[in-house]
Design a protein around this motif. Structure first.
Motif, PDB file in Angstrom:
ATOM      1  N   LYS A  41       0.906  -1.381   0.189  1.00 28.45           N
ATOM      2  CA  LYS A  41       0.018   0.065   0.119  1.00 28.45           C
ATOM      3  C   LYS A  41       0.952   1.025   0.064  1.00 28.45           C
ATOM      4  O   LYS A  41       1.682   1.351   1.087  1.00 28.45           O
ATOM      5  CB  LYS A  41      -0.924   0.191   1.058  1.00 28.45           C
ATOM      6  N   PRO A  42       0.626   2.208  -1.079  1.00 34.44           N
ATOM      7  CA  PRO A  42       1.765   3.283  -1.042  1.00 34.44           C
ATOM      8  C   PRO A  42       1.329   4.357  -0.037  1.00 34.44           C
ATOM      9  O   PRO A  42       0.111   4.390   0.397  1.00 34.44           O
ATOM     10  CB  PRO A  42       1.219   3.876  -2.638  1.00 34.44           C
ATOM     11  N   ALA A  43       2.319   4.800   0.617  1.00 34.87           N
ATOM     12  CA  ALA A  43       2.139   5.694   1.959  1.00 34.87           C
ATOM     13  C   ALA A  43       1.551   7.141   1.332  1.00 34.87           C
ATOM     14  O   ALA A  43       1.973   7.626   0.061  1.00 34.87           O
ATOM     15  CB  ALA A  43       3.512   5.976   2.493  1.00 34.87           C
ATOM     16  N   SER A  44       0.689   7.667   2.354  1.00 30.39           N
ATOM     17  CA  SER A  44       0.194   8.910   1.867  1.00 30.39           C
ATOM     18  C   SER A  44       1.036   9.991   1.952  1.00 30.39           C
ATOM     19  O   SER A  44       2.087   9.851   3.069  1.00 30.39           O
ATOM     20  CB  SER A  44      -0.933   9.247   2.740  1.00 30.39           C
ATOM     21  N   ARG A  45       1.120  11.193   1.349  1.00 28.51           N
ATOM     22  CA  ARG A  45       2.074  12.264   1.256  1.00 28.51           C
ATOM     23  C   ARG A  45       1.064  12.988   2.139  1.00 28.51           C
ATOM     24  O   ARG A  45       0.146  13.522   1.853  1.00 28.51           O
ATOM     25  CB  ARG A  45       2.478  12.735   0.077  1.00 28.51           C
ATOM     26  N   VAL A  46       1.809  13.698   3.392  1.00 28.72           N
ATOM     27  CA  VAL A  46       1.038  14.426   4.317  1.00 28.72           C
ATOM     28  C   VAL A  46       1.987  15.653   4.384  1.00 28.72           C
ATOM     29  O   VAL A  46       3.141  15.612   4.678  1.00 28.72           O
ATOM     30  CB  VAL A  46       1.002  13.879   5.598  1.00 28.72           C
TER      31      VAL A  46
END
Length: 252
Positions: free
Chosen positions: A18-23
Motif C-alpha cells: 500500500k503506497p504511503a500517503s504524502r502528508v
C-alpha cells in the motif's frame, strides 16, 4: 523480502504494498502568512478536508484550519502548562491526545495526498512526527515587529516584548526544523511579484498538480517599509538566519 521475490509473494497472496500517503503541513507563527500559503497550496491541489473557511476582519479569505486540530493543540499546550501565547518549555502528549491525533490521521486513510495548517503545530510538532515520521513541511515567517504589532492590536498587551518572545519561541522551532530537515521556506514580507514567484517554485517543489490562483496581494497588510527599530539580539539572530535560508532558496 523485496524486489522480484517480494512482487511474486504479493501476486501469490493477492496482496500488494500500500503506497504511503504524502502528508504536508504548513508551519508558521500566527500573523505570518500561513493562511495565504495554505490557501495557495490548496488551490494548487493540496486537499485540506473540513476546515474553517469563513473570513473575518483580520483574514478575509479564512484561516483554513481544522477545528479538531486547534482543540487538540490547545489541550496539549494546556496539559503542558502553556498556551498558544505562552509556549511551554516542554510539551507532553497524553495517551488520550495521541488517540485523537491518530483518529485525525486515520480519517484521511486512503488519500494519496493531504495536509493541514495550524500555527500551534510548531509548538507540538514532535508529537506529530511520532505518528507521521515522513511528514512534509513548508514554512513561512514574517518580520518580528510586524507580527508583534499585529498581535498587540488584536489581543492587547502593555509589553510588546511579550509578543516578540512569542515570535521567538515559534520561529526558533521553525528554524531548527528547517535546518534539520530542509524544506521550502518563504518570507511573507517579499514584494508581491517576488512572493508569487516563490509560491510557484514551492508548488513545483511539493509536486502539486495545479497552479495557484488564490494569492491576492491586495489582502496582505501593506508594508511599504519594514520596521527599522532595533530587535532584541536573540530575536534578530533567528530572523536573520530565516532570511538567509529563504533568500538562498529563492535564488535557487
Amino acid at each position: 523480502m523485496g524486489g522480484r521475490l517480494g512482487g511474486l509473494r504479493d501476486s501469490l497472496t493477492g496482496t500488494s504494498a500500500k503506497p504511503a500517503s504524502r502528508v504536508v503541513t504548513v508551519l508558521g507563527m500566527h500573523r505570518s502568512g500561513t493562511s495565504s500559503l495554505v490557501g495557495s497550496l490548496e488551490s494548487a491541489g493540496l486537499p485540506l478536508g473540513e476546515v474553517r473557511r469563513e473570513g473575518g476582519d483580520s483574514n478575509e479569505k479564512g484561516h483554513r484550519e481544522p477545528g479538531e486540530v486547534i482543540r487538540l493543540h490547545d489541550d496539549v499546550l494546556m496539559n503542558s502548562h502553556g498556551a498558544w501565547f505562552l509556549p511551554p518549555p516542554s510539551v507532553e502528549w497524553s495517551a488520550e491526545q495521541q488517540q485523537r491525533r491518530d483518529a485525525f490521521i486515520a480519517a484521511h486513510d486512503g488519500m494519496p495526498l493531504w495536509g493541514w495548517k495550524e500555527p500551534r503545530t510548531l509548538l507540538v510538532v514532535e508529537g506529530w512526527l511520532e505518528a507521521l515520521p515522513h511528514l512534509e513541511f513548508v514554512g513561512t515567517f514574517r518580520h518580528p515587529l510586524v507580527v508583534a504589532r499585529s498581535l498587540k492590536r488584536r489581543h492587547g498587551n502593555d509589553t510588546p516584548r511579550m509578543w516578540l518572545d512569542v515570535w521567538l519561541a515559534y520561529n526558533q522551532s521553525l528554524l531548527q526544523l528547517v535546518e534539520d530537515r530542509g524544506f521550502p521556506l518563504i518570507d511573507f514580507d517579499l514584494p508581491a511579484e517576488a512572493y508569487a514567484a516563490r509560491l510557484r517554485s514551492i508548488i513545483e517543489e511539493l509536486r502539486l498538480p495545479g497552479a495557484d490562483d488564490f494569492f491576492d496581494a491586495s489582502l496582505r497588510t501593506s508594508q511599504k517599509q519594514l520596521p527599522d527599530a532595533e530587535l532584541p539580539t536573540d530575536v534578530s539572530r533567528v530572523y536573520a538566519r530565516l532570511l538567509e535560508i529563504a533568500t538562498a532558496q529563492a535564488a535557487g
